[in-house]
Design a protein around this motif. Structure first.
Motif, mmCIF file in Angstrom:
data_model
loop_
_atom_site.group_PDB
_atom_site.id
_atom_site.type_symbol
_atom_site.label_atom_id
_atom_site.label_comp_id
_atom_site.label_asym_id
_atom_site.label_seq_id
_atom_site.Cartn_x
_atom_site.Cartn_y
_atom_site.Cartn_z
ATOM 1 N N MET A 190 -10.027 -2.561 -1.073
ATOM 2 C CA MET A 190 -8.938 -2.534 0.069
ATOM 3 C C MET A 190 -9.423 -2.365 1.479
ATOM 4 O O MET A 190 -10.535 -1.733 1.629
ATOM 5 N N GLY A 191 -8.915 -3.347 2.255
ATOM 6 C CA GLY A 191 -9.120 -3.399 3.595
ATOM 7 C C GLY A 191 -10.184 -4.039 4.177
ATOM 8 O O GLY A 191 -10.902 -4.165 5.180
ATOM 9 N N ASP A 240 0.948 -1.201 0.091
ATOM 10 C CA ASP A 240 -0.030 0.019 -0.109
ATOM 11 C C ASP A 240 0.870 1.340 0.084
ATOM 12 O O ASP A 240 2.189 1.394 0.380
ATOM 13 N N ASP A 257 -2.708 7.961 -2.499
ATOM 14 C CA ASP A 257 -4.066 8.607 -2.499
ATOM 15 C C ASP A 257 -4.246 9.067 -1.112
ATOM 16 O O ASP A 257 -3.534 8.969 -0.121
ATOM 17 N N GLN A 289 -11.855 6.701 -5.760
ATOM 18 C CA GLN A 289 -12.275 7.350 -4.614
ATOM 19 C C GLN A 289 -13.583 7.914 -5.115
ATOM 20 O O GLN A 289 -14.267 7.518 -5.972
ATOM 21 N N ASP A 295 -7.646 -7.585 0.937
ATOM 22 C CA ASP A 295 -6.693 -7.441 2.265
ATOM 23 C C ASP A 295 -7.497 -7.151 3.391
ATOM 24 O O ASP A 295 -8.369 -6.181 3.190
ATOM 25 N N CYS A 310 -7.446 8.579 1.346
ATOM 26 C CA CYS A 310 -8.772 7.846 1.460
ATOM 27 C C CYS A 310 -9.521 8.991 2.154
ATOM 28 O O CYS A 310 -9.227 9.436 3.218
ATOM 29 N N GLY A 358 -11.111 2.408 -3.413
ATOM 30 C CA GLY A 358 -10.618 2.887 -2.116
ATOM 31 C C GLY A 358 -12.034 3.622 -1.287
ATOM 32 O O GLY A 358 -12.869 3.555 -1.820
ATOM 33 N N GLY A 359 -11.589 4.025 -0.260
ATOM 34 C CA GLY A 359 -12.612 4.907 0.707
ATOM 35 C C GLY A 359 -13.550 4.145 1.145
ATOM 36 O O GLY A 359 -14.670 4.538 1.325
ATOM 37 N N LEU A 360 -13.397 2.829 0.938
ATOM 38 C CA LEU A 360 -14.724 2.038 1.620
ATOM 39 C C LEU A 360 -14.089 1.392 2.975
ATOM 40 O O LEU A 360 -12.983 1.448 3.182
ATOM 41 N N ALA A 361 -15.059 0.676 3.849
ATOM 42 C CA ALA A 361 -14.583 -0.071 5.022
ATOM 43 C C ALA A 361 -14.054 0.857 5.962
ATOM 44 O O ALA A 361 -13.202 0.673 6.453
HETATM 45 C C1 LIG Z 1 -9.953 -1.218 6.836
HETATM 46 N N1 LIG Z 1 -10.450 -0.622 5.730
HETATM 47 C C2 LIG Z 1 -9.759 0.072 4.716
HETATM 48 N N2 LIG Z 1 -8.518 0.129 4.731
HETATM 49 C C3 LIG Z 1 -8.100 0.743 3.478
HETATM 50 C C4 LIG Z 1 -6.792 0.828 2.963
HETATM 51 C C5 LIG Z 1 -5.478 0.283 3.365
HETATM 52 C C6 LIG Z 1 -5.761 -1.177 2.854
HETATM 53 N N3 LIG Z 1 -4.812 -2.102 3.806
HETATM 54 C C7 LIG Z 1 -3.428 -1.741 3.755
HETATM 55 C C8 LIG Z 1 -2.634 -2.523 4.946
HETATM 56 C C9 LIG Z 1 -2.999 -2.108 6.027
HETATM 57 C C10 LIG Z 1 -2.113 -2.785 7.266
HETATM 58 C C11 LIG Z 1 -0.684 -2.573 6.960
HETATM 59 C C12 LIG Z 1 -0.369 -2.853 5.820
HETATM 60 C C13 LIG Z 1 -1.193 -2.580 4.409
HETATM 61 C C14 LIG Z 1 -6.807 1.829 1.957
HETATM 62 N N4 LIG Z 1 -5.503 2.090 1.524
HETATM 63 C C15 LIG Z 1 -5.384 3.320 0.415
HETATM 64 N N5 LIG Z 1 -4.349 3.465 -0.060
HETATM 65 N N6 LIG Z 1 -6.444 3.804 0.019
HETATM 66 C C16 LIG Z 1 -7.818 3.690 0.410
HETATM 67 O O1 LIG Z 1 -8.806 4.529 0.096
HETATM 68 C C17 LIG Z 1 -7.940 2.745 1.507
HETATM 69 C C18 LIG Z 1 -8.981 2.272 2.177
HETATM 70 C C19 LIG Z 1 -9.297 1.326 3.127
HETATM 71 N N7 LIG Z 1 -10.324 1.061 3.862
#
Ligand SMILES: CNc1nc2c(CCNCC3CCCCC3)c3nc(N)[nH]c(=O)c3cc2[nH]1
Ligand SMILES: [Zn+2]
Length: 372
Positions: A246-247, A92, A146, A189, A266, A148, A215-218
């Motif tokens: 993501m996430g 990320d 980006d 986004q 992930d 979020c 992105g931008g969710l969860a």
């Molecule tokens: C949990 N919800 C969520 N996570 C998001 C994440 C992180 C995704 N997980 C990355 C890992 C986290 C632990 C360390 C290793 C990398 C998001 N990342 C980015 N760049 N942009 C989002 O909109 C974005 C949006 C996210 N929403």
């Protein structure tokens, strides 16, 4: 081999199965990628991660730039060599963690200045520096730098935030050095606003990326709203490129998002839950601190091939947790990562057999059977 590529293997309704080809091997999709925050999937050796069937893990710009440092990781041979992980790694881009982890931070049109949550030292991330760091780490999949967008946010705030991320995406594309088997993913986004999501997809597909993340969710919007945004956004994405949510998320989230056309996931849940004594099983989530497990000789999950289930009882794992033994979180993390891999394998097989809906219903029914 050309740039990183995803090819379809089969579809069933909105769900799809495929193969992601990278410099470090091929990955069946849909795929769940265990999170290896600081170059390690916490409480797991690289061999134990491989034993679960996981093929691709996450690394992270934010953590590794602070410690041990991106240039040092490169001097140590890159993340693959340093962590002895020879499958694909997605990193990320750091923006999300800066906003969620670091204390003092200042955002501007060019990037973000922040203080390390480790030692308070000052750091700066720009689109170009994030791309350079991910290159130094050796990531197979690099994520655009980006912002979020926080939730909730007004439509105007969301538009401004999304448009900044789109400008940064163009700078990331310009800074990324193309290499066979490696790719750069754009991140859509736009919050919960369909028109802004569509504008973001148009901007990213105009630039062109090897894959597209949502992105931008969860971020607290809830599952129903997340699904609504997916239904409005995923159909706008190119069908021949991988889609990464993501996430996300819980096992139930994964089923619902696969049904809506997502290929890659992930989430820290399986690893973090492993450290907080929660076990995901085919019959729902177990809290292994609960005294009801104290003399239960049955395995966590009778259908699971992991060492925790094959060699140990719930009683033993309960004891390890109560005794604060390090083996407790190790076995629970291993089991949870195995559970997520088994789940994705079942979904993929069902998609290829045209029985995704039935399989999803059977898995969900299993969670209702109150864990004995
Ligand atoms: C949990 N919800 C969520 N996570 C998001 C994440 C992180 C995704 N997980 C990355 C890992 C986290 C632990 C360390 C290793 C990398 C998001 N990342 C980015 N760049 N942009 C989002 O909109 C974005 C949006 C996210 N929403
Ligand atoms: Zn198990």
């Amino acid at each position: 081999m050309s740039a990183l590529r995803w090819t379809a293997a089969g579809t069933d309704g909105g769900a799809r199965a495929g193969v992601l080809r990278t410099a470090h091997g091929t990955v069946p999709t849909p795929v769940f990628m265990p999170v290896g925050t600081a170059g390690t999937v916490k409480a797991m050796t690289a061999d134990s991660v491989r034993a679960t069937g996981a093929r691709m893990i996450l690394g992270n710009t934010y953590h590794l730039m602070l410690r041990p440092g991106a240039e040092r990781v490169a001097r140590l041979g890159g993340l693959h060599r340093m962590a002895d992980w020879h499958g694909p790694i997605l990193t990320d881009s750091g923006g999300f963690q800066v906003m969620s982890l670091s204390g003092l931070r200042k955002m501007d049109a060019d990037g973000v200045t922040f203080r390390s949550h480790i030692d308070g030292s000052a750091h700066r991330l720009t689109p170009e520096r994030s791309i350079e760091i991910q290159h130094l780490l050796g990531a197979d999949v690099t994520m655009c730098f980006d912002e979020c967008t926080p939730f909730p946010a007004t439509e105007a705030q969301t538009a401004t935030s999304m448009r900044l991320s789109m400008a940064w995406a163009a700078r990331c594309r310009a800074a990324f050095v193309p290499r066979d088997g490696y790719g750069l993913f754009g991140i859509v986004q736009g919050g919960v606003f369909n028109a802004l999501r569509a504008e973001s997809v148009a901007a990213l597909t105009e630039i062109g990326f090897e894959g597209y993340a949502i992105g931008g969710l969860a971020v607290g919007e809830g599952q129903a709203e997340m699904y609504r945004v997916l239904e409005a956004t995923v159909p706008l994405l190119p069908a021949d490129r991988p889609r990464y949510l993501m996430g996300v998320g819980t096992p139930d989230d994964l089923i619902g998002a696969v049904a809506r056309g997502i290929d890659m996931f992930d989430c820290v849940l399986p690893t973090r839950s492993g450290r907080t004594a929660r076990a995901y099983t085919s019959r729902g989530v177990l809290n292994m601190r609960n005294a009801r497990h104290a003399e239960d000789l049955s395995p966590l999950d009778p259908d699971c091939p992991c060492p925790a289930c094959q060699k140990h009882s719930r009683a033993y794992i309960h004891h390890l947790i109560r005794a604060d033994e390090i083996l407790g979180p190790m076995l629970l993390t291993w089991h949870n990562i195995q559970y997520y891999q088994t789940l994705m394998g079942r979904l993929r097989a069902a998609i290829l057999d045209g029985r995704f809906t039935e399989e999803a219903a059977a898995i969900r029914a299993g969670w209702q059977e109150r864990a004995i």
